[in-house]
Design a protein around this motif. Sequence first.
Motif, short mmCIF file in Angstrom:
data_model
loop_
_atom_site.label_atom_id
_atom_site.label_comp_id
_atom_site.label_asym_id
_atom_site.label_seq_id
_atom_site.Cartn_x
_atom_site.Cartn_y
_atom_site.Cartn_z
N ALA A 248 1.98 -4.60 -0.85
CA ALA A 248 2.88 -3.92 -1.78
C ALA A 248 2.08 -3.26 -2.90
N ILE A 249 1.03 -3.96 -3.38
CA ILE A 249 0.23 -3.39 -4.47
C ILE A 249 -0.47 -2.11 -4.00
N ALA A 250 -1.05 -2.19 -2.80
CA ALA A 250 -1.76 -1.01 -2.29
C ALA A 250 -0.80 0.17 -2.12
N ALA A 251 0.39 -0.11 -1.58
CA ALA A 251 1.36 0.95 -1.35
C ALA A 251 1.84 1.56 -2.66
N LEU A 252 2.01 0.69 -3.68
CA LEU A 252 2.41 1.20 -5.00
C LEU A 252 1.32 2.14 -5.53
N GLY A 253 0.07 1.76 -5.27
CA GLY A 253 -1.03 2.62 -5.69
C GLY A 253 -0.88 4.02 -5.13
N ALA A 254 -0.46 4.08 -3.87
CA ALA A 254 -0.27 5.39 -3.24
C ALA A 254 0.82 6.18 -3.95
N SER A 255 1.92 5.50 -4.30
CA SER A 255 2.99 6.20 -5.02
C SER A 255 2.49 6.71 -6.36
N PHE A 256 1.65 5.90 -7.02
CA PHE A 256 1.12 6.29 -8.33
C PHE A 256 0.35 7.60 -8.25
N MET A 257 -0.21 7.86 -7.08
CA MET A 257 -0.98 9.08 -6.91
C MET A 257 -0.09 10.23 -6.44
N TYR A 258 0.71 9.97 -5.39
CA TYR A 258 1.40 11.08 -4.74
C TYR A 258 2.70 11.46 -5.43
N LEU A 259 3.26 10.57 -6.28
CA LEU A 259 4.47 10.93 -7.01
C LEU A 259 4.13 11.67 -8.31
N THR A 260 2.83 11.94 -8.54
CA THR A 260 2.49 12.78 -9.69
C THR A 260 2.29 14.22 -9.25
N ASP A 261 2.31 14.43 -7.90
CA ASP A 261 2.09 15.77 -7.34
C ASP A 261 0.66 16.23 -7.52
N TYR A 262 -0.25 15.29 -7.87
CA TYR A 262 -1.65 15.67 -8.05
C TYR A 262 -2.25 16.10 -6.72
N GLU A 263 -1.82 15.43 -5.63
CA GLU A 263 -2.34 15.74 -4.32
C GLU A 263 -1.19 15.79 -3.33
N GLN A 264 -1.38 16.54 -2.23
CA GLN A 264 -0.40 16.53 -1.15
C GLN A 264 -1.10 15.98 0.09
N TRP A 265 -0.29 15.46 1.01
CA TRP A 265 -0.87 14.87 2.21
C TRP A 265 -1.09 15.96 3.25
N SER A 266 -2.28 15.95 3.86
CA SER A 266 -2.54 16.88 4.94
C SER A 266 -2.16 16.22 6.26
N CYS A 267 -1.22 16.85 6.98
CA CYS A 267 -0.69 16.22 8.20
C CYS A 267 -1.65 16.31 9.37
N THR A 268 -2.84 16.88 9.15
CA THR A 268 -3.83 16.89 10.22
C THR A 268 -5.00 15.96 9.88
N SER A 269 -4.77 15.04 8.92
CA SER A 269 -5.84 14.13 8.51
C SER A 269 -6.37 13.36 9.70
N SER A 270 -7.70 13.20 9.74
CA SER A 270 -8.28 12.48 10.86
C SER A 270 -8.87 11.15 10.43
N ALA A 271 -8.68 10.77 9.17
CA ALA A 271 -9.14 9.46 8.72
C ALA A 271 -8.25 8.99 7.58
N VAL A 272 -8.10 7.68 7.43
CA VAL A 272 -7.30 7.16 6.32
C VAL A 272 -8.02 7.49 5.02
N PRO A 273 -7.25 7.66 3.91
CA PRO A 273 -7.88 8.00 2.64
C PRO A 273 -8.93 6.96 2.25
N ALA A 274 -9.99 7.43 1.60
CA ALA A 274 -11.10 6.53 1.25
C ALA A 274 -10.72 5.56 0.15
N MET A 275 -9.55 5.81 -0.50
CA MET A 275 -9.15 5.00 -1.64
C MET A 275 -9.20 3.51 -1.33
N GLY A 276 -8.66 3.11 -0.18
CA GLY A 276 -8.60 1.70 0.17
C GLY A 276 -9.99 1.09 0.30
#
Lengths: 379, 313
Positions: free
Chosen positions: A259-287
């Motif tokens: 839950a904490i990790a997933a919340l972290g994702a919301s903290f990033m993507y709900l600011t509109d700072y970044e968008q997800w690329s649907c052709t990503s070939s690796a999980v984000p390095a954040m984890g």
Amino acid sequence: MTKKILRNEAFQSLFASLICIVLGVLIGYIVLLFINPTGAGEAIMEVLKNFLHYSKTNLQIKNFGNTLVKTAPLLMCSLSILFAYKVGLFNIGAAGQYCVGICASIYCAVALGLGWLPCLIIAAVCGALYGAIVGLLKSYCNVNEVISGIMLNWIALYTTNMILNTVKESTSPYTFHLNTHGEQAMLPGLGMDKIFAGNQYVTLALPLAVLTAVLIYVVLEKTKFGYELKATGYNKNAAKYCGMAEKRNIIVTLMISGAIAALGASFMYLTDYEQWSCTSSAVPAMGFNGIAAAFLGGLNPIGTIFSSYFIQHITNGGAYVDKTVYCSQISDLISAIIIYLCGFVFFIKYTMNNILDKQEEKQALKAKEAAETQEGGDK
Amino acid sequence: MLLLIQYTLIFASVLALVALGGCFAEHSGVINLGLEGIMVIGALGGALMMRYAPDGIGAFPLIMLVIIAAIVFGVFYSSLLGVACINFKANQTIVGTALNMLGTAAATVIVKAINTAANPDDVSSTIQYVDEKKSFLVNIGGFEFNWFMLIAALGVVAAYVILYKTKFGLRLMACGEHPQAADSVGINVYKMRWAGVLISGLFGGLGGICYILSGVSEWKFENGVAGFGFLALAVMIFGQWKPTRIAMAALIFGFFRALSNVFFGFPFLVALNIPGSIYNMMPYVICLIVLAFTSKKSRAPKAEGIPYDKGQR
């Protein structure tokens, strides 16, 4: 007096972390020297300076804000790993849980049009459920959590690509901008953008992440629940013997961690700072960077706040090196070296205590000798 | 259909080689989670050799040089794990993870530096080896035989013989089961564990170069090896740490991995209209399911993951 400080567990952790940082940066510098000796010193300074690269105060503050925006999710990821680690679990699946969090928050924001609070809650629930898979496999099927975590990372990546494909722009692989397609889901700024020279990405996420760190510290150190979890981590069988539900504890831990990790994702993507690329070939390095931050912070929630900032600081700093000669991945290299060196922390502490023990012994011996000669003189 | 068999065999070769590496390390008592990083570095060694090998040196010398380069890089890199985990008794999980991250980061930095030095406009982390790759392939009636398939088969046989039929192998396994007992009869546990780790580096490096030669003719080092190091560990667990069973397990996993590459060649699979992502995640899903059913009664070496301390009872 100095002895007492040197013996202090917290001081030793800090000292060991500083050694790791210095050595990591030094090795990074040596690598740069090998690539091209003339600009190496400048390049490593750019990595360490990050936003101080700009001369105008206004730009400095704005880019400091950018670093902070990415520090919030990193802090959450490292807290997720730290929390699980305290219970004896290495949650490398945090990267996948982070990915699930991205998927849930963007989908809820754009496709379902929910507000930011429901988005956060749904992301956390999805992350918790995803973490629970690792926990169930670990406690009931004895599957090593590292291997199942990695497998789930890849499954999360492809699932996210598939689901978010429905909410992406038609001309690019990126998902819709929130400020046009899901404004209601953007995290409130609380007027913090004014402090950071109009950087609209600095939001509620930052204080929430720090609050989570404090909360985790309190839960782990000051509550019965946290004590039970840690006891399970130290010795599963002993915990079972004492009447703790050790299987449930493992699952609950990984749910919270997810839950904490997933919340972290919301903290990033709900600011509109970044968008997800649907052709990503690796999980984000954040984890994975979260692992570095967690261990560099001496596995202490409060220490993690600072180490997360440091890791993000050099990661962002990598963008400022002279790209005609060097590449920005030099900061990834430095973080990786730092984690490797963190493996030696136990050894550093052991050596420190050993040296102190020897000194004390010597002093005790000297004092004894002095006392004896004194006695001899009196006779 | 031929294509499916071809891909199955080549992916199975990768998985079998790397899983054998993991098998040696774990039998000596060290969990090698850094296999993924070792693969990347081994692949880097091989790719650099392909890039710098003189033109027209012939297929056989080239193959030999590339294999040697991959092995040297892999063994060297695995010694980082050995130093930390055997001599300094570091946590094997952390060091393994660090090696994975370090492998990809270091390979990216090195390849980018080389590319940029050759051409300032080139900031990619890609190495191309279109011509060199042909040396590794033999075309038998539409079936592209890759020499690594033979190497993997030989590796399985060699691993079986070494582990079960030689003094060295039996001693190695003793160190993973009960190091104190092994030490008491005069076996140097530290040396044996070093041997296990270095052999895993050898196999890991081979698997890495095999992986990047499997399908494409250029490799972008930023991508790493897509979790193959961990898939190999799953293969090893499914194979119960026994070389022959590892080979069987590798074939099963290789099949599902191959399916994601060639499913569009089968009309009935295309007709099902399942998105490509589903096929991509298939090997990982199968892996989880298999692990869930096999881990309970797993026969892992008893002392794996515990640093050996001479003074401990």
